[in-house]
Enzyme design. Structure first.
Site, PDB file in Angstrom:
ATOM      1  N   ASN A  37     -10.149  19.014 -25.289  1.00  0.00           N
ATOM      2  CA  ASN A  37      -9.994  18.820 -26.724  1.00  0.00           C
ATOM      3  C   ASN A  37      -9.858  17.353 -27.142  1.00  0.00           C
ATOM      4  OD1 ASN A  37      -8.781  18.726 -29.321  1.00  0.00           O
ATOM      5  ND2 ASN A  37      -8.012  20.793 -29.120  1.00  0.00           N
ATOM      6  N   TYR A  84     -12.453  23.175 -10.672  1.00  0.00           N
ATOM      7  CA  TYR A  84     -11.264  23.088 -11.509  1.00  0.00           C
ATOM      8  C   TYR A  84     -10.473  24.379 -11.434  1.00  0.00           C
ATOM      9  CZ  TYR A  84      -8.073  22.442 -15.363  1.00  0.00           C
ATOM     10  OH  TYR A  84      -6.925  22.317 -16.110  1.00  0.00           O
ATOM     11  N   GLN A 104      -4.011  21.066 -27.756  1.00  0.00           N
ATOM     12  CA  GLN A 104      -3.787  19.691 -27.285  1.00  0.00           C
ATOM     13  C   GLN A 104      -3.566  18.782 -28.493  1.00  0.00           C
ATOM     14  OE1 GLN A 104      -6.921  18.152 -24.692  1.00  0.00           O
ATOM     15  NE2 GLN A 104      -5.440  17.765 -23.073  1.00  0.00           N
ATOM     16  N   ASP A 162       0.746  15.571 -19.090  1.00  0.00           N
ATOM     17  CA  ASP A 162       1.089  16.755 -18.311  1.00  0.00           C
ATOM     18  C   ASP A 162       2.457  16.721 -17.619  1.00  0.00           C
ATOM     19  OD1 ASP A 162      -1.537  16.947 -19.072  1.00  0.00           O
ATOM     20  OD2 ASP A 162      -2.304  17.538 -17.121  1.00  0.00           O
ATOM     21  N   TRP A 342       1.626  10.637 -15.625  1.00  0.00           N
ATOM     22  CA  TRP A 342       2.309  10.304 -16.879  1.00  0.00           C
ATOM     23  C   TRP A 342       3.751   9.869 -16.659  1.00  0.00           C
ATOM     24  CZ3 TRP A 342      -0.384   9.544 -21.240  1.00  0.00           C
ATOM     25  CH2 TRP A 342      -1.668  10.115 -21.314  1.00  0.00           C
ATOM     26  N   GLU A 385      -9.237   6.541 -15.008  1.00  0.00           N
ATOM     27  CA  GLU A 385      -8.448   7.423 -15.874  1.00  0.00           C
ATOM     28  C   GLU A 385      -7.173   6.705 -16.344  1.00  0.00           C
ATOM     29  OE1 GLU A 385      -7.424  10.999 -13.787  1.00  0.00           O
ATOM     30  OE2 GLU A 385      -6.768  12.069 -15.586  1.00  0.00           O
TER      31      GLU A 385
HETATM   32  C1  GLC Z   1      -5.119  15.658 -17.909  1.00  0.00           C
HETATM   33  C2  GLC Z   1      -4.440  14.796 -18.955  1.00  0.00           C
HETATM   34  C3  GLC Z   1      -4.876  15.239 -20.325  1.00  0.00           C
HETATM   35  C4  GLC Z   1      -6.384  15.201 -20.400  1.00  0.00           C
HETATM   36  C5  GLC Z   1      -7.057  15.954 -19.252  1.00  0.00           C
HETATM   37  C6  GLC Z   1      -8.552  15.681 -19.193  1.00  0.00           C
HETATM   38  O1  GLC Z   1      -4.750  16.972 -17.992  1.00  0.00           O
HETATM   39  O2  GLC Z   1      -3.056  14.819 -18.836  1.00  0.00           O
HETATM   40  O3  GLC Z   1      -4.317  14.433 -21.319  1.00  0.00           O
HETATM   41  O4  GLC Z   1      -6.826  15.715 -21.619  1.00  0.00           O
HETATM   42  O5  GLC Z   1      -6.504  15.537 -18.039  1.00  0.00           O
HETATM   43  O6  GLC Z   1      -8.826  14.311 -19.131  1.00  0.00           O
END
Ligand code: GLC
Length: 419
Positions: A37, A84, A104, A162, A342, A385
């Site tokens: 999202n 995934y 989200q 997360d 995070w 990332e």
């Molecule tokens: C992880 C991140 C989240 C993000 C996702 C895809 O879950 O914490 O913020 O949207 O990855 O990048």
């Protein structure tokens, strides 16, 4: 180091093209093989710098996942993809395209407004189409998730942060011991030390199963779920998104009373997020306890249009201690882990949101410093990332869509994101 901006611009565009799966863009191939999202909203903003039609397409594809109740899910599983977990079968949502069962951070209205600003003439028809979608989603938040003016999350993944320290207290109420066997796929792509731990994952999955067993019924989840936290980041982001939606509404000649009411409610909620220890914080709605976590989301107050001197002092102090701001957790505190997701690392899109807010409120120098930091991280290390705020070490997935988007819109020397 001199930056070859043209070359890096080309790389950024190539990443967005390569991550295109046909109308939607994956965050990165392998680790995140579906449409996420808020990633998608940032990506659309990035696409708009060189392919405005494709940018609108990204937005429309995102809203194909919208539920009848208005919720826009955090993942849309358009096509089958490997690598995934938990995939569509685990979430058990009976609709097509398949989706997850949670939402989200609603950055979409803000990103869409930025896109619309640069495409006023031809974009109007897209804006008209999307406007009602945004209203329904925000209305869903206000009806189901806003408590005392603060936005409640029902799963840590909804926050987009997360494994943030913010959720430690709330997740302490979740018993992950009965989760059974499962195979994580993320740690096959990325060093496990840079990802959430096994005990966190057991609880994440327990909460997915809980929501599924409730048939994703909001009322039932609100009543019974062991995890319900007012996320300071979500409150700031929704407030900002409502302000942008209000501007769009004016522009399109729509009624604005409802949105103005939402803004007032959320502004009152912001005050409740103030931890008496002197910073904006999340709150466990089950116990009433503050999380005690000064995170990068705490600094989204300016983005939400809210000035605060104490937050400015914290920001200066933190930036004095790390090479690259803004760390996702306070480096002055125990529990700061510079490379674990995070719980310490710096994220380009969070920097963009924080700095956009700072600049709008007149804190021009500090906004410029955050932009420079982000530019250096990407130019020196690539489109990762996230990065260590201490040394700049790149981490997590590579060739990441939102990092590329942020370069094109805000961080790079030729950035043209139109805020
Ligand atoms: C992880 C991140 C989240 C993000 C996702 C895809 O879950 O914490 O913020 O949207 O990855 O990048």
């Amino acid at each position: 180091m001199t930056i070859n901006a043209d070359k890096i611009d080309r790389q950024a565009k190539r990443i967005l093209r390569n991550n295109d799966r046909g109308g939607y863009t994956v965050p990165t191939s392998g680790l995140y093989p579906y449409q996420w999202n808020w990633d998608s909203a940032f990506t659309a903003w990035g696409l708009a710098t060189f392919d405005i039609k494709r940018a609108w397409f990204e937005i429309h594809t995102l809203f194909t996942g919208q539920w009848d109740n208005g919720m826009v899910p955090h993942i849309i599983f358009h096509k089958r993809a490997d690598g995934y977990f938990p995939g569509p079968d685990v979430w058990g949502v009976p609709r097509v395209p398949h989706t997850s069962g949670i939402t989200q951070p609603p950055v979409a209205a803000t990103m869409i407004r930025a896109i619309y600003e640069q495409d006023k003439r031809y974009g109007r028809v897209h804006m008209e189409l999307v406007y009602g979608r945004l209203i329904s989603w925000h209305r869903w938040f206000m009806a189901n998730r806003v408590e005392d003016g603060m936005v409640a999350i029902t799963h840590p993944w909804e926050s987009g942060r997360d494994n943030a320290v913010d959720w430690d207290g709330g997740m302490g109420n979740v018993d992950g011991s009965g989760v059974g066997d499962y195979t994580r796929r993320d740690t096959a792509h990325v060093d496990p030390d840079m990802r959430p731990k096994k005990e966190d994952y057991d609880r994440y999955l327990t909460m997915v199963y809980y929501g599924r067993d409730c048939g994703w019924d909001e009322g039932q989840i609100r009543e019974g779920s062991p995890f319900r936290v007012a996320d300071v980041g979500m409150t700031f982001i929704l407030l900002r998104a409502c302000r942008d939606l209000l501007m769009i509404a004016h522009d399109l000649d729509h009624l604005t009373d409802e949105i103005e009411g939402w803004i007032r409610t959320l502004e009152a909620g912001v005050a409740r997020h103030w931890n008496p220890d002197g910073f904006y914080d999340s709150i466990d709605l089950r116990s009433g306890d503050f999380s005690g976590s000064l995170s990068s989301a705490s600094f989204l107050n300016w983005y939400a249009g809210i000035e605060n001197d104490q937050m400015a002092i914290h920001l200066h102090d933190i930036l004095d201690r790390v090479e690259f701001g803004v760390p996702s957790f306070d480096p002055r505190r125990e529990g700061f882990e510079p490379l674990r997701y995070w719980r310490g690392p710096v994220w380009g899109m969070m920097n963009a949101l924080i700095a956009i807010g700072l600049e709008e409120q007149g804190h021009v120098q500090i906004a410029a410093k955050l932009r420079k930091d982000t530019q250096r991280l990407i130019a020196e290390h690539g489109f990762f990332e996230y990065f260590s705020p201490v040394e700049g070490t790149p981490a997590g997935g590579g060739a990441f869509s939102w990092t590329a988007a942020i370069w094109l819109t805000w961080a790079g020397p030729h950035a043209r994101g139109h805020f």
